[in-house]
Scaffold this motif. Structure first.
Motif, mmCIF file in Angstrom:
data_model
loop_
_atom_site.group_PDB
_atom_site.id
_atom_site.type_symbol
_atom_site.label_atom_id
_atom_site.label_comp_id
_atom_site.label_asym_id
_atom_site.label_seq_id
_atom_site.Cartn_x
_atom_site.Cartn_y
_atom_site.Cartn_z
ATOM 1 N N LEU A 101 0.821 -1.208 0.000
ATOM 2 C CA LEU A 101 0.000 0.000 0.000
ATOM 3 C C LEU A 101 0.854 1.257 0.000
ATOM 4 C CD1 LEU A 101 -2.908 -1.005 2.389
ATOM 5 C CD2 LEU A 101 -3.126 -0.301 -0.002
ATOM 6 N N ARG A 102 1.971 1.218 0.690
ATOM 7 C CA ARG A 102 2.846 2.397 0.692
ATOM 8 C C ARG A 102 3.384 2.676 -0.714
ATOM 9 N NH1 ARG A 102 6.676 4.785 5.245
ATOM 10 N NH2 ARG A 102 8.007 6.104 3.962
ATOM 11 N N VAL A 103 3.711 1.626 -1.443
ATOM 12 C CA VAL A 103 4.141 1.802 -2.837
ATOM 13 C C VAL A 103 2.999 2.385 -3.670
ATOM 14 C CG1 VAL A 103 4.861 0.602 -4.933
ATOM 15 C CG2 VAL A 103 5.880 -0.011 -2.731
ATOM 16 N N LEU A 104 1.797 1.853 -3.499
ATOM 17 C CA LEU A 104 0.651 2.348 -4.257
ATOM 18 C C LEU A 104 0.285 3.780 -3.876
ATOM 19 C CD1 LEU A 104 -1.609 -0.846 -4.179
ATOM 20 C CD2 LEU A 104 -0.376 0.072 -6.153
ATOM 21 N N ALA A 105 0.595 4.185 -2.656
ATOM 22 C CA ALA A 105 0.315 5.558 -2.226
ATOM 23 C C ALA A 105 1.071 6.575 -3.058
ATOM 24 C CB ALA A 105 0.664 5.730 -0.751
ATOM 25 N N ALA A 106 2.191 6.152 -3.640
ATOM 26 C CA ALA A 106 3.003 7.047 -4.466
ATOM 27 C C ALA A 106 2.751 6.837 -5.954
ATOM 28 C CB ALA A 106 4.481 6.843 -4.149
ATOM 29 N N ASP A 107 1.683 6.138 -6.294
ATOM 30 C CA ASP A 107 1.355 5.879 -7.693
ATOM 31 C C ASP A 107 1.029 7.186 -8.410
ATOM 32 O OD1 ASP A 107 0.452 3.172 -9.351
ATOM 33 O OD2 ASP A 107 -0.609 4.973 -10.020
ATOM 34 N N SER A 108 1.340 7.252 -9.692
ATOM 35 C CA SER A 108 1.080 8.474 -10.460
ATOM 36 C C SER A 108 -0.403 8.682 -10.752
ATOM 37 C CB SER A 108 1.857 8.432 -11.782
ATOM 38 O OG SER A 108 1.433 7.329 -12.581
ATOM 39 N N ARG A 109 -1.217 7.650 -10.561
ATOM 40 C CA ARG A 109 -2.642 7.731 -10.876
ATOM 41 C C ARG A 109 -3.436 8.092 -9.622
ATOM 42 N NH1 ARG A 109 -2.443 1.750 -13.308
ATOM 43 N NH2 ARG A 109 -1.154 1.627 -11.417
ATOM 44 N N PRO A 144 5.799 13.130 0.323
ATOM 45 C CA PRO A 144 4.506 13.838 0.290
ATOM 46 C C PRO A 144 3.295 12.981 -0.077
ATOM 47 C CG PRO A 144 6.194 15.244 -0.630
ATOM 48 C CD PRO A 144 6.846 13.910 -0.378
ATOM 49 N N LEU A 145 3.409 12.126 -1.075
ATOM 50 C CA LEU A 145 2.233 11.347 -1.468
ATOM 51 C C LEU A 145 1.859 10.312 -0.415
ATOM 52 C CD1 LEU A 145 2.712 10.781 -5.313
ATOM 53 C CD2 LEU A 145 1.276 12.470 -4.138
ATOM 54 N N VAL A 146 2.833 9.791 0.289
ATOM 55 C CA VAL A 146 2.542 8.869 1.390
ATOM 56 C C VAL A 146 1.869 9.629 2.530
ATOM 57 C CG1 VAL A 146 3.596 7.381 3.142
ATOM 58 C CG2 VAL A 146 4.375 7.260 0.767
ATOM 59 N N GLN A 147 2.361 10.820 2.836
ATOM 60 C CA GLN A 147 1.732 11.648 3.860
ATOM 61 C C GLN A 147 0.297 11.995 3.470
ATOM 62 O OE1 GLN A 147 4.684 14.828 3.938
ATOM 63 N NE2 GLN A 147 5.253 14.232 6.018
ATOM 64 N N ARG A 148 0.095 12.290 2.207
ATOM 65 C CA ARG A 148 -1.241 12.662 1.752
ATOM 66 C C ARG A 148 -2.209 11.483 1.891
ATOM 67 N NH1 ARG A 148 -5.770 11.385 -1.381
ATOM 68 N NH2 ARG A 148 -6.945 13.311 -1.613
ATOM 69 N N ALA A 149 -1.749 10.270 1.513
ATOM 70 C CA ALA A 149 -2.600 9.089 1.659
ATOM 71 C C ALA A 149 -2.958 8.854 3.114
ATOM 72 C CB ALA A 149 -1.893 7.864 1.077
ATOM 73 N N ARG A 205 -0.452 19.372 -0.256
ATOM 74 C CA ARG A 205 -1.021 20.631 0.224
ATOM 75 C C ARG A 205 -2.526 20.669 -0.009
ATOM 76 N NH1 ARG A 205 -0.174 26.789 -1.990
ATOM 77 N NH2 ARG A 205 -1.561 25.936 -3.578
ATOM 78 N N GLN A 206 -2.952 20.224 -1.170
ATOM 79 C CA GLN A 206 -4.374 20.215 -1.481
ATOM 80 C C GLN A 206 -5.136 19.298 -0.524
ATOM 81 O OE1 GLN A 206 -5.244 18.957 -5.499
ATOM 82 N NE2 GLN A 206 -7.217 19.973 -5.505
ATOM 83 N N GLY A 207 -4.555 18.139 -0.217
ATOM 84 C CA GLY A 207 -5.209 17.233 0.712
ATOM 85 C C GLY A 207 -5.344 17.828 2.105
#
Length: 246
Positions: free
Chosen positions: A85-93, A127-132, A180-182
């Motif tokens: 899941l951590r890998v998927l949290a940084a997915d481009s989609r 950042p993307l992991v933090q956002r998830a 930031r948006q999240g």
């Protein structure tokens, strides 16, 4: 649109080799809204092997279904589910990333202490992991207990504090923008669950000399749930924010 339970019944009636075709046919994509109810139903009943296969798919909707499904595997204690899941949290989609947030909520529904343990591992991540993580924990149904609401505020504090020391190049990155948006709505969810402590923390951030942090505060103040939680406190935060921006 059929309910989650309806989709679950259809999936359970299909032979395994028909599942992927059904997911593709009912995905709602291309279009403005993917079929979240179907993704949730898939996560409820899919075989773990199919969940893993979907999570690795180049197809965005199938990968989203896989991500949500990993929430069930995580709640069931499957080894390495959190790593996937951590890998998927940084997915481009972005839909796949939303699937990760939904997966974390499944873990919270099953076991909040386990969600907070995972939060400790993810909170200082990229950042993307933090956002998830922020999107996962900032779900009203998970924050009904006061202790959980305060832990959500603690987590958001740590993520927001990570802005300190970020240079302009880091902030111009798309991943930072997504984070930031999240945070522009997550704070309002946590504060609505614990208004007294939440507004105190938001007031502190409103006085920040960091323009991105002030943007986050400003965005949260536009959310109706904040004014409903404590109109006077929301007005005070707005006044502090206005003064800080001068």
């Amino acid at each position: 649109m059929p309910k989650r339970s309806d989709y679950r019944a259809v999936l359970e009636s299909l032979p395994p080799e028909k599942w992927v075709g059904y997911l593709n046919a009912e995905s709602g994509l291309p279009g403005p809204r993917g079929n979240i109810e179907l993704a949730e139903a898939f996560a409820d009943v899919a075989d773990p092997a199919l969940i893993r296969t979907c999570a690795e798919s180049p197809d965005e909707y199938l990968a989203t279904c896989g991500a949500v499904g990993f929430g069930r595997l995580l709640a069931d204690g499957e080894r390495h589910a959190a790593e996937t899941l951590r890998v998927l949290a940084a997915d481009s989609r972005w839909r796949v990333r939303e699937g990760v947030a939904m997966a974390l909520q499944r873990l919270g529904d099953a076991n909040m202490p386990s969600l907070w343990t995972l939060a400790e591992d993810w909170v200082d991540g990229p950042p993307l992991v933090q956002r998830a993580l922020a999107a996962g924990i900032c779900e009203p149904r998970l924050l009904r207990a006061p202790d959980d609401a305060v832990r959500a505020l603690d987590t958001l504090d740590r993520i927001t504090a990570s802005f300190r020391g970020m240079d302009h190049q880091s902030r111009s990155d798309e991943q930072f923008r997504v984070l930031r948006q999240g945070l522009g709505y997550c704070w309002s969810v946590a504060i609505a669950a614990a208004p007294a402590e939440g507004f105190e923390r938001l007031e502190k951030w409103a006085a920040s000399d960091d323009k991105d942090v002030r943007w986050i505060v400003r965005e949260n103040l536009t959310k109706a749930r904040l004014a409903k939680a404590d109109p006077a406190a929301a007005q005070l935060v707005a006044a502090v924010l206005e003064q800080a921006g001068k």
